[in-house]
Scaffold this motif. Structure first.
Motif, PDB file in Angstrom:
ATOM      1  N   PRO A  63       0.793  -1.249   0.030  1.00  0.00           N
ATOM      2  CA  PRO A  63       0.082   0.072  -0.106  1.00  0.00           C
ATOM      3  C   PRO A  63       0.882   1.218  -0.009  1.00  0.00           C
ATOM      4  CG  PRO A  63      -0.245  -1.253   1.879  1.00  0.00           C
ATOM      5  CD  PRO A  63       0.669  -2.017   1.114  1.00  0.00           C
ATOM      6  N   SER A  64       0.301   2.261  -0.757  1.00  0.00           N
ATOM      7  CA  SER A  64       1.110   3.326  -0.701  1.00  0.00           C
ATOM      8  C   SER A  64       0.695   4.403   0.539  1.00  0.00           C
ATOM      9  CB  SER A  64       0.646   4.250  -2.164  1.00  0.00           C
ATOM     10  OG  SER A  64       0.985   3.337  -3.246  1.00  0.00           O
ATOM     11  N   PHE A  65       1.593   5.069   1.244  1.00  0.00           N
ATOM     12  CA  PHE A  65       1.108   5.831   2.117  1.00  0.00           C
ATOM     13  C   PHE A  65       1.427   7.608   1.804  1.00  0.00           C
ATOM     14  CE2 PHE A  65       2.246   1.960   4.558  1.00  0.00           C
ATOM     15  CZ  PHE A  65       0.978   1.990   5.200  1.00  0.00           C
ATOM     16  N   SER A  66       0.314   8.168   2.038  1.00  0.00           N
ATOM     17  CA  SER A  66       0.353   9.543   1.836  1.00  0.00           C
ATOM     18  C   SER A  66       0.162  10.228   3.054  1.00  0.00           C
ATOM     19  CB  SER A  66      -0.656   9.855   0.918  1.00  0.00           C
ATOM     20  OG  SER A  66      -0.689  11.269   0.432  1.00  0.00           O
ATOM     21  N   GLY A  67       1.120  10.602   3.680  1.00  0.00           N
ATOM     22  CA  GLY A  67       0.866  11.148   4.946  1.00  0.00           C
ATOM     23  C   GLY A  67       0.357  10.057   5.954  1.00  0.00           C
ATOM     24  N   GLU A  68      -0.799  10.197   6.424  1.00  0.00           N
ATOM     25  CA  GLU A  68      -1.556   9.481   7.391  1.00  0.00           C
ATOM     26  C   GLU A  68      -2.776   8.498   6.704  1.00  0.00           C
ATOM     27  OE1 GLU A  68      -0.829   8.739  10.667  1.00  0.00           O
ATOM     28  OE2 GLU A  68       1.021  10.104  10.100  1.00  0.00           O
ATOM     29  N   MET A  69      -2.763   8.284   5.419  1.00  0.00           N
ATOM     30  CA  MET A  69      -3.437   7.679   4.377  1.00  0.00           C
ATOM     31  C   MET A  69      -2.931   6.300   3.795  1.00  0.00           C
ATOM     32  SD  MET A  69      -6.076   9.842   4.569  1.00  0.00           S
ATOM     33  CE  MET A  69      -7.260   9.522   3.422  1.00  0.00           C
ATOM     34  N   VAL A  70      -3.658   5.480   3.781  1.00  0.00           N
ATOM     35  CA  VAL A  70      -3.277   4.254   2.943  1.00  0.00           C
ATOM     36  C   VAL A  70      -4.117   4.186   1.925  1.00  0.00           C
ATOM     37  CG1 VAL A  70      -4.931   2.791   4.182  1.00  0.00           C
ATOM     38  CG2 VAL A  70      -2.983   1.525   2.939  1.00  0.00           C
ATOM     39  N   VAL A  71      -3.553   3.639   0.608  1.00  0.00           N
ATOM     40  CA  VAL A  71      -4.425   3.743  -0.661  1.00  0.00           C
ATOM     41  C   VAL A  71      -4.374   2.251  -1.158  1.00  0.00           C
ATOM     42  CG1 VAL A  71      -4.060   4.466  -3.017  1.00  0.00           C
ATOM     43  CG2 VAL A  71      -3.027   5.864  -1.263  1.00  0.00           C
ATOM     44  N   VAL A  72      -5.766   2.010  -1.294  1.00  0.00           N
ATOM     45  CA  VAL A  72      -5.993   0.604  -1.888  1.00  0.00           C
ATOM     46  C   VAL A  72      -6.756   0.618  -3.118  1.00  0.00           C
ATOM     47  CG1 VAL A  72      -7.492  -1.375  -1.232  1.00  0.00           C
ATOM     48  CG2 VAL A  72      -6.529   0.138   0.767  1.00  0.00           C
ATOM     49  N   HIS A  73      -6.208  -0.268  -4.124  1.00  0.00           N
ATOM     50  CA  HIS A  73      -6.671  -0.268  -5.476  1.00  0.00           C
ATOM     51  C   HIS A  73      -7.601  -1.636  -5.522  1.00  0.00           C
ATOM     52  CE1 HIS A  73      -4.037   2.962  -6.900  1.00  0.00           C
ATOM     53  NE2 HIS A  73      -3.130   2.376  -6.129  1.00  0.00           N
ATOM     54  N   LEU A  74      -8.593  -1.509  -5.732  1.00  0.00           N
ATOM     55  CA  LEU A  74      -9.823  -2.508  -5.834  1.00  0.00           C
ATOM     56  C   LEU A  74      -9.724  -3.174  -7.139  1.00  0.00           C
ATOM     57  CD1 LEU A  74     -12.478  -0.911  -3.470  1.00  0.00           C
ATOM     58  CD2 LEU A  74     -10.879  -2.679  -2.765  1.00  0.00           C
ATOM     59  N   PRO A  75     -10.129  -4.493  -7.172  1.00  0.00           N
ATOM     60  CA  PRO A  75     -10.434  -5.169  -8.551  1.00  0.00           C
ATOM     61  C   PRO A  75     -11.209  -4.634  -9.376  1.00  0.00           C
ATOM     62  CG  PRO A  75     -10.426  -6.737  -6.826  1.00  0.00           C
ATOM     63  CD  PRO A  75     -10.420  -5.301  -6.165  1.00  0.00           C
ATOM     64  N   ASN A  76     -12.293  -3.672  -8.795  1.00  0.00           N
ATOM     65  CA  ASN A  76     -13.369  -3.018  -9.906  1.00  0.00           C
ATOM     66  C   ASN A  76     -12.991  -2.043 -10.418  1.00  0.00           C
ATOM     67  OD1 ASN A  76     -13.490  -1.587  -7.489  1.00  0.00           O
ATOM     68  ND2 ASN A  76     -15.612  -2.019  -6.940  1.00  0.00           N
ATOM     69  N   GLY A  77     -11.828  -1.523 -10.076  1.00  0.00           N
ATOM     70  CA  GLY A  77     -11.112  -0.251 -10.644  1.00  0.00           C
ATOM     71  C   GLY A  77     -11.168   0.995  -9.850  1.00  0.00           C
ATOM     72  N   LEU A  78     -11.823   0.971  -8.700  1.00  0.00           N
ATOM     73  CA  LEU A  78     -12.008   2.016  -7.638  1.00  0.00           C
ATOM     74  C   LEU A  78     -10.670   1.960  -7.085  1.00  0.00           C
ATOM     75  CD1 LEU A  78     -15.431   1.606  -6.039  1.00  0.00           C
ATOM     76  CD2 LEU A  78     -14.672   3.403  -7.792  1.00  0.00           C
ATOM     77  N   ARG A  79     -10.283   3.341  -6.390  1.00  0.00           N
ATOM     78  CA  ARG A  79      -9.215   3.625  -5.570  1.00  0.00           C
ATOM     79  C   ARG A  79      -9.579   4.105  -4.400  1.00  0.00           C
ATOM     80  NH1 ARG A  79      -5.524   8.324  -5.767  1.00  0.00           N
ATOM     81  NH2 ARG A  79      -3.804   7.896  -4.650  1.00  0.00           N
ATOM     82  N   ALA A  80      -9.254   3.695  -3.283  1.00  0.00           N
ATOM     83  CA  ALA A  80      -9.626   4.283  -1.774  1.00  0.00           C
ATOM     84  C   ALA A  80      -8.610   4.789  -1.110  1.00  0.00           C
ATOM     85  CB  ALA A  80     -10.484   3.226  -1.062  1.00  0.00           C
ATOM     86  N   GLU A  81      -8.475   5.826  -0.602  1.00  0.00           N
ATOM     87  CA  GLU A  81      -7.585   6.535   0.208  1.00  0.00           C
ATOM     88  C   GLU A  81      -8.289   6.524   1.723  1.00  0.00           C
ATOM     89  OE1 GLU A  81      -5.549   9.941  -1.057  1.00  0.00           O
ATOM     90  OE2 GLU A  81      -5.898   9.454  -2.830  1.00  0.00           O
ATOM     91  N   LEU A  82      -7.739   5.600   2.753  1.00  0.00           N
ATOM     92  CA  LEU A  82      -8.232   5.584   3.847  1.00  0.00           C
ATOM     93  C   LEU A  82      -7.381   5.889   4.990  1.00  0.00           C
ATOM     94  CD1 LEU A  82      -9.795   1.913   3.350  1.00  0.00           C
ATOM     95  CD2 LEU A  82     -11.125   4.215   3.184  1.00  0.00           C
ATOM     96  N   PRO A  83      -7.871   6.636   6.123  1.00  0.00           N
ATOM     97  CA  PRO A  83      -6.825   7.081   7.168  1.00  0.00           C
ATOM     98  C   PRO A  83      -6.287   5.780   7.743  1.00  0.00           C
ATOM     99  CG  PRO A  83      -9.105   8.028   7.273  1.00  0.00           C
ATOM    100  CD  PRO A  83      -9.357   7.236   6.216  1.00  0.00           C
ATOM    101  N   THR A  84      -5.332   5.977   8.217  1.00  0.00           N
ATOM    102  CA  THR A  84      -4.478   4.654   8.862  1.00  0.00           C
ATOM    103  C   THR A  84      -5.200   4.666  10.187  1.00  0.00           C
ATOM    104  OG1 THR A  84      -2.671   6.117   9.458  1.00  0.00           O
ATOM    105  CG2 THR A  84      -2.333   4.890   7.812  1.00  0.00           C
ATOM    106  N   SER A  85      -5.890   5.446  10.701  1.00  0.00           N
ATOM    107  CA  SER A  85      -6.292   5.518  12.026  1.00  0.00           C
ATOM    108  C   SER A  85      -7.597   4.695  12.133  1.00  0.00           C
ATOM    109  CB  SER A  85      -6.690   6.920  12.651  1.00  0.00           C
ATOM    110  OG  SER A  85      -7.584   7.486  11.684  1.00  0.00           O
ATOM    111  N   LEU A  86      -8.037   4.188  11.005  1.00  0.00           N
ATOM    112  CA  LEU A  86      -9.163   3.428  10.920  1.00  0.00           C
ATOM    113  C   LEU A  86      -9.016   1.889  11.640  1.00  0.00           C
ATOM    114  CD1 LEU A  86     -10.712   3.810   7.574  1.00  0.00           C
ATOM    115  CD2 LEU A  86     -11.512   5.044   9.683  1.00  0.00           C
ATOM    116  N   SER A  87      -9.968   1.439  12.361  1.00  0.00           N
ATOM    117  CA  SER A  87     -10.164   0.186  12.729  1.00  0.00           C
ATOM    118  C   SER A  87     -10.193  -0.895  11.755  1.00  0.00           C
ATOM    119  CB  SER A  87     -11.069  -0.187  14.077  1.00  0.00           C
ATOM    120  OG  SER A  87     -12.328  -0.228  13.237  1.00  0.00           O
ATOM    121  N   SER A  88      -9.646  -2.129  12.039  1.00  0.00           N
ATOM    122  CA  SER A  88     -10.069  -3.191  11.116  1.00  0.00           C
ATOM    123  C   SER A  88     -11.396  -3.164  10.786  1.00  0.00           C
ATOM    124  CB  SER A  88      -9.568  -4.624  11.560  1.00  0.00           C
ATOM    125  OG  SER A  88      -9.973  -4.908  12.744  1.00  0.00           O
ATOM    126  N   VAL A  89     -12.303  -3.227  11.463  1.00  0.00           N
ATOM    127  CA  VAL A  89     -13.919  -3.304  11.216  1.00  0.00           C
ATOM    128  C   VAL A  89     -14.086  -2.217  10.393  1.00  0.00           C
ATOM    129  CG1 VAL A  89     -16.152  -3.119  12.271  1.00  0.00           C
ATOM    130  CG2 VAL A  89     -14.350  -4.464  13.352  1.00  0.00           C
TER     131      VAL A  89
END
Length: 99
Positions: A63-89
């Motif tokens: 995963p690529s980190f941009s500050g406090e974000m993690v970037v996830v590339h999904l099989p359907n073509g979407l790209r999500a930037e999620l804060p690293t502070s999120l819980s696993s749930v």
């Protein structure tokens, strides 16, 4: 157009209608969309997750980190930037919603 592409297309249309603050009939008329078709997809998109198939998220690169974000590339073509502070749930909830 594949079923996944249709679902994404109509998800975008429903989102645009919601964001427009127009009534559904006004939005459909303004965008030359069949009212019955809009409602068909609105109902289809609101169906419970029970009927949906979960797909594994495959990450070829770390995963690529941009500050406090993690970037996830999904099989359907979407790209999500999620804060690293999120819980696993919370992360699982986001990934499920984006599929």
């Amino acid at each position: 157009m594949t079923q996944s592409e249709k679902r994404q297309h109509w998800t975008n249309i429903v989102f645009k209608q919601h964001e427009s603050d127009l009534s559904i009939p006004s939005f459909c008329k303004q965008h030359d969309i069949n009212y019955a078709t809009f409602h068909y997809w609105l109902k289809k998109l609101k169906q419970t997750d029970d009927a949906q198939v979960a797909h594994q998220v495959v990450m070829n690169d770390p995963p690529s980190f941009s500050g406090e974000m993690v970037v996830v590339h999904l099989p359907n073509g979407l790209r999500a930037e999620l804060p690293t502070s999120l819980s696993s749930v919370q992360i699982q909830t986001w990934l499920k919603a984006l599929q």
